[in-house]
Design a protein around this motif. Sequence first.
Motif, short mmCIF file in Angstrom:
data_model
loop_
_atom_site.label_atom_id
_atom_site.label_comp_id
_atom_site.label_asym_id
_atom_site.label_seq_id
_atom_site.Cartn_x
_atom_site.Cartn_y
_atom_site.Cartn_z
N GLN A 1 1.93 1.85 -3.51
CA GLN A 1 0.79 2.27 -4.31
C GLN A 1 0.49 3.76 -4.10
O GLN A 1 0.23 4.49 -5.05
CB GLN A 1 -0.43 1.42 -3.98
CG GLN A 1 -0.25 -0.02 -4.38
CD GLN A 1 -1.25 -0.96 -3.73
OE1 GLN A 1 -2.24 -0.53 -3.16
NE2 GLN A 1 -0.98 -2.25 -3.81
N ARG A 2 0.57 4.19 -2.85
CA ARG A 2 0.31 5.60 -2.51
C ARG A 2 1.44 6.50 -3.03
O ARG A 2 1.20 7.50 -3.69
CB ARG A 2 0.16 5.73 -0.99
CG ARG A 2 -0.10 7.15 -0.51
CD ARG A 2 -0.02 7.26 1.02
NE ARG A 2 1.33 6.92 1.48
CZ ARG A 2 1.64 5.85 2.23
NH1 ARG A 2 0.70 5.03 2.63
NH2 ARG A 2 2.88 5.61 2.59
N TYR A 56 -9.03 1.94 -8.03
CA TYR A 56 -8.66 0.64 -7.47
C TYR A 56 -8.46 0.75 -5.97
O TYR A 56 -9.01 -0.03 -5.19
CB TYR A 56 -7.36 0.13 -8.10
CG TYR A 56 -7.49 -0.30 -9.52
CD1 TYR A 56 -7.84 -1.61 -9.85
CD2 TYR A 56 -7.29 0.59 -10.57
CE1 TYR A 56 -7.96 -2.02 -11.16
CE2 TYR A 56 -7.41 0.20 -11.89
CZ TYR A 56 -7.75 -1.10 -12.18
OH TYR A 56 -7.87 -1.51 -13.47
N LEU A 57 -7.65 1.73 -5.57
CA LEU A 57 -7.27 1.87 -4.17
C LEU A 57 -8.46 2.20 -3.27
O LEU A 57 -8.45 1.87 -2.09
CB LEU A 57 -6.18 2.91 -4.01
CG LEU A 57 -4.75 2.42 -4.27
CD1 LEU A 57 -4.55 1.75 -5.60
CD2 LEU A 57 -3.75 3.53 -4.07
N GLU A 58 -9.49 2.83 -3.84
CA GLU A 58 -10.67 3.19 -3.07
C GLU A 58 -11.76 2.12 -3.11
O GLU A 58 -12.75 2.21 -2.39
CB GLU A 58 -11.24 4.52 -3.58
CG GLU A 58 -10.30 5.69 -3.33
CD GLU A 58 -10.68 6.96 -4.07
OE1 GLU A 58 -11.72 6.96 -4.80
OE2 GLU A 58 -9.94 7.95 -3.93
N TRP A 107 -10.38 -3.68 -2.25
CA TRP A 107 -8.94 -3.53 -2.49
C TRP A 107 -8.08 -4.01 -1.32
O TRP A 107 -7.08 -4.70 -1.54
CB TRP A 107 -8.60 -2.09 -2.87
CG TRP A 107 -7.18 -1.98 -3.34
CD1 TRP A 107 -6.14 -1.40 -2.68
CD2 TRP A 107 -6.64 -2.49 -4.57
NE1 TRP A 107 -4.99 -1.51 -3.42
CE2 TRP A 107 -5.27 -2.17 -4.58
CE3 TRP A 107 -7.17 -3.19 -5.65
CZ2 TRP A 107 -4.42 -2.53 -5.65
CZ3 TRP A 107 -6.34 -3.55 -6.70
CH2 TRP A 107 -4.99 -3.22 -6.68
N PRO A 136 0.81 -1.22 0.00
CA PRO A 136 0.00 0.00 0.00
C PRO A 136 0.85 1.28 0.00
O PRO A 136 0.46 2.27 -0.61
CB PRO A 136 -0.83 -0.10 1.28
CG PRO A 136 -0.79 -1.53 1.67
CD PRO A 136 0.50 -2.09 1.14
N VAL A 163 -1.54 0.12 -11.99
CA VAL A 163 -2.23 -1.11 -11.59
C VAL A 163 -2.45 -2.01 -12.80
O VAL A 163 -2.20 -3.22 -12.75
CB VAL A 163 -3.57 -0.80 -10.90
CG1 VAL A 163 -4.29 -2.09 -10.53
CG2 VAL A 163 -3.38 0.06 -9.67
N VAL A 173 -5.04 -6.65 -1.73
CA VAL A 173 -3.67 -6.33 -1.29
C VAL A 173 -3.18 -7.41 -0.33
O VAL A 173 -2.04 -7.87 -0.44
CB VAL A 173 -3.61 -4.93 -0.65
CG1 VAL A 173 -2.28 -4.70 0.07
CG2 VAL A 173 -3.85 -3.85 -1.70
#
Length: 166
Positions: A49-50, A121-123, A127, A46, A63, A131
């Motif tokens: 990703q951030r 994706y992250l929201e 997810w 994560p 992604v 992960v």
Amino acid sequence: MTVQASENSSRRGRRSSTMGGMPVNDMPWWRWRSNVRSALHMLSDPGFQRDVWLAGVDGYGDVTDAVYRLVEDTWLDHWSAEKYVGTIFRDAQEAALVDTAVLRVLRIMHQVGPDAPVAAYLEHEAWPEAVRAAREAHVRLAAGDGEEPDTAPRSLDVLQIMTRSA
């Protein structure tokens, strides 16, 4: 017809026994394994990703690129990783963990679309579970290759150099 190498052949040199710490000679399809591992590594982190994907840092793809590396050669979007035990994956447990991660990530991709922004994706509510599944698979594969799972993911340029030169 059998061709034998001469004693002075430049092709007789020993290959490196590792690729960035990853054993090369023990998995027949190690380049595919490298791509799967790279994708799982990025999908399982994560912070990466951030700090990289959301921030738009060049050199790591997004992604969709990671999902493509996960399934492009292996067709894991069509059949089980179990098919590759002994060629890409060391054992059934690695294969099962990869299958779980692939299914979770693909389910989200189908819901948000392959061209969705990283934030979609992250929201997504599922997810964190994707992960977690990618993390379990990444840790298992990294351990099987004698690598530390908590190092930062390698850039796509480094991955290309590693898979081309070993």
